[in-house]
Design a protein around this motif. Sequence first.
Motif, PDB file in Angstrom:
ATOM      1  N   GLY A 159     -30.269 -53.446  10.980  1.00 30.05           N
ATOM      2  CA  GLY A 159     -28.816 -53.394  11.011  1.00 30.05           C
ATOM      3  C   GLY A 159     -28.365 -52.051  11.517  1.00 30.05           C
ATOM      4  N   THR A 160     -27.076 -51.914  11.667  1.00 23.43           N
ATOM      5  CA  THR A 160     -26.503 -50.675  12.168  1.00 23.43           C
ATOM      6  C   THR A 160     -25.942 -49.866  11.022  1.00 23.43           C
ATOM      7  OG1 THR A 160     -24.373 -51.747  12.517  1.00 23.43           O
ATOM      8  CG2 THR A 160     -25.941 -51.751  14.366  1.00 23.43           C
ATOM      9  N   GLY A 161     -25.713 -48.593  11.284  1.00 23.75           N
ATOM     10  CA  GLY A 161     -25.159 -47.721  10.262  1.00 23.75           C
ATOM     11  C   GLY A 161     -25.715 -46.335  10.425  1.00 23.75           C
ATOM     12  N   GLY A 162     -25.166 -45.389   9.664  1.00 26.66           N
ATOM     13  CA  GLY A 162     -25.597 -44.008   9.750  1.00 26.66           C
ATOM     14  C   GLY A 162     -26.987 -43.821   9.188  1.00 26.66           C
ATOM     15  N   THR A 163     -27.555 -42.662   9.515  1.00 27.79           N
ATOM     16  CA  THR A 163     -28.882 -42.316   9.008  1.00 27.79           C
ATOM     17  C   THR A 163     -28.776 -41.848   7.562  1.00 27.79           C
ATOM     18  OG1 THR A 163     -29.536 -41.650  11.226  1.00 27.79           O
ATOM     19  CG2 THR A 163     -30.906 -40.874   9.403  1.00 27.79           C
ATOM     20  N   LEU A 164     -29.748 -42.199   6.758  1.00 31.76           N
ATOM     21  CA  LEU A 164     -29.770 -41.783   5.363  1.00 31.76           C
ATOM     22  C   LEU A 164     -29.846 -40.262   5.263  1.00 31.76           C
ATOM     23  CD1 LEU A 164     -29.976 -42.511   2.343  1.00 31.76           C
ATOM     24  CD2 LEU A 164     -32.455 -42.682   2.653  1.00 31.76           C
ATOM     25  N   ASP A 165     -28.920 -39.672   4.518  1.00 29.86           N
ATOM     26  CA  ASP A 165     -28.879 -38.219   4.317  1.00 29.86           C
ATOM     27  C   ASP A 165     -29.864 -37.849   3.211  1.00 29.86           C
ATOM     28  OD1 ASP A 165     -28.305 -35.562   3.879  1.00 29.86           O
ATOM     29  OD2 ASP A 165     -26.123 -35.815   3.937  1.00 29.86           O
ATOM     30  N   LEU A 166     -31.115 -37.598   3.605  1.00 32.00           N
ATOM     31  CA  LEU A 166     -32.154 -37.293   2.627  1.00 32.00           C
ATOM     32  C   LEU A 166     -31.890 -35.989   1.900  1.00 32.00           C
ATOM     33  CD1 LEU A 166     -35.372 -38.386   4.542  1.00 32.00           C
ATOM     34  CD2 LEU A 166     -34.340 -39.490   2.564  1.00 32.00           C
ATOM     35  N   ASP A 167     -31.355 -34.989   2.605  1.00 37.11           N
ATOM     36  CA  ASP A 167     -31.091 -33.710   1.949  1.00 37.11           C
ATOM     37  C   ASP A 167     -30.134 -33.896   0.779  1.00 37.11           C
ATOM     38  OD1 ASP A 167     -32.742 -32.393   3.696  1.00 37.11           O
ATOM     39  OD2 ASP A 167     -31.124 -31.729   5.038  1.00 37.11           O
ATOM     40  N   LYS A 168     -29.075 -34.652   0.996  1.00 34.06           N
ATOM     41  CA  LYS A 168     -28.105 -34.902  -0.068  1.00 34.06           C
ATOM     42  C   LYS A 168     -28.726 -35.725  -1.196  1.00 34.06           C
ATOM     43  CE  LYS A 168     -23.459 -36.829  -0.779  1.00 34.06           C
ATOM     44  NZ  LYS A 168     -22.314 -37.527  -0.113  1.00 34.06           N
ATOM     45  N   LEU A 169     -29.494 -36.755  -0.827  1.00 34.30           N
ATOM     46  CA  LEU A 169     -30.108 -37.625  -1.831  1.00 34.30           C
ATOM     47  C   LEU A 169     -31.082 -36.847  -2.703  1.00 34.30           C
ATOM     48  CD1 LEU A 169     -30.351 -40.588  -2.816  1.00 34.30           C
ATOM     49  CD2 LEU A 169     -32.258 -40.833  -1.218  1.00 34.30           C
TER      50      LEU A 169
END
Length: 426
Positions: free
Chosen positions: A14-24
């Motif tokens: 699917g489409t969408g932004g990349t997971l923000d690992l730093d924030k997670l």
Amino acid sequence: MTTDTGSTDTGSTGTGGTLDLDKLYAARLHAARVRPYLATALFALHVVESRLVPTMGVDRHWRCYVSPAFVARTPVEELAGVWVHEVSHLLRDHHGRSERVARQRGLTGPAERLRMNIAADCEINDDVYGDGLARPEDAVYPQSLQLPEGELMEDYLRQFRLGPRTQLLSWLDCGSGADGLDREWDLCPDGAHGLSEQEQDAVRFRVAQGITARPGSTPKGWRRWAEEAFHPPQPWRELLGAAVRSAASGSGAGEDYSYGRPARRSAGLPGVVLPSLRRRPPRVSVVIDTSGSVSDAELGSALLEVAAIGRAVGGRRDLVTVLSCDAAARVAHPLCRAEGIPLVGGGGTDLRTGFAQALRSQPQPDVIVALTDGQTPWPSTRPPCRTVVGLFPKRATDSWNDPDYVPDAPPEWARVVTIGSSPGAR
């Protein structure tokens, strides 16, 4: 033990932004700082990026599925609470417990699994938020459903149905790790970075060690959980199995009808759904030895066993009564919360009075469970119901009054198990 190394697997398309690992991961670090006893579990979870999961969810193999959009819109402090929330489902084995409840009560379908997820959230959320973790506005609490605090998932399931109070919770989905029902985003059991059962037990043991090392700073629910992790109760459903079968075959045992599992006769009547006859669990009377020879630690173990017995009869507290007994039997208390049962005594021991008191109760029990150190005379005749004797392990100081004293062995008609070890029988 497998731990997350910072990589992610793509669990969906699917489409969408990349997971923000730093924030997670910043949120996970914050969670570990404010809940240090959960750090081992938090870092044992492996992150899987998925655009199918609504927010964050876990599976029974300790994989945490994360929506990139959810991480992007959620503050770090709130994400930290979600980390703790999700790992709490796994530590408390909500997936396994939900599967057992579903089998016992004939609960099927997504609606019942949603109800299990809500009940599991009610069990853990009182211990999750506050003290450094932000409380989300849509978090589920017992108070929001007008339910009492401090109970277990199995208890809450009996106290509410889906309706007006829960209609805003249809979005709730903590994954198969919360209710045992597989999701479309779940990786296969042999997928990447899942924990084995042995690794999961090792994580739980480390967390329990952290809780018992600093009990004053942990919530009551977690302290109760840690006590059971170190002193697992007996498998009472198996031990009471004969009594369950006996009660089910007795007169009046199947007086409860339920549409949750339609009767087989419905197949012969098209368009008509007939309820099935539900067999009740056994009535259990628990006699606890509170004499001077029983230590406080043993009484604590007895309360853990009482709670486990309550779960074994499907959470039906009305089917369990508790008597404390030394040389005299006390008042029989209906089961509420096990830790709230008054255990009065401290003198000599004569459990015969406890057996007699239990048999005088109406309706009579289907099974009597005696929890004792064994230093007691036993009834001379077999009670008219099944009996299980739980013996506390013998201590070196048990015979300090009389080194030559040897207590009478439990009678041959009783099923005997040792509290704190795997069940044995005679």
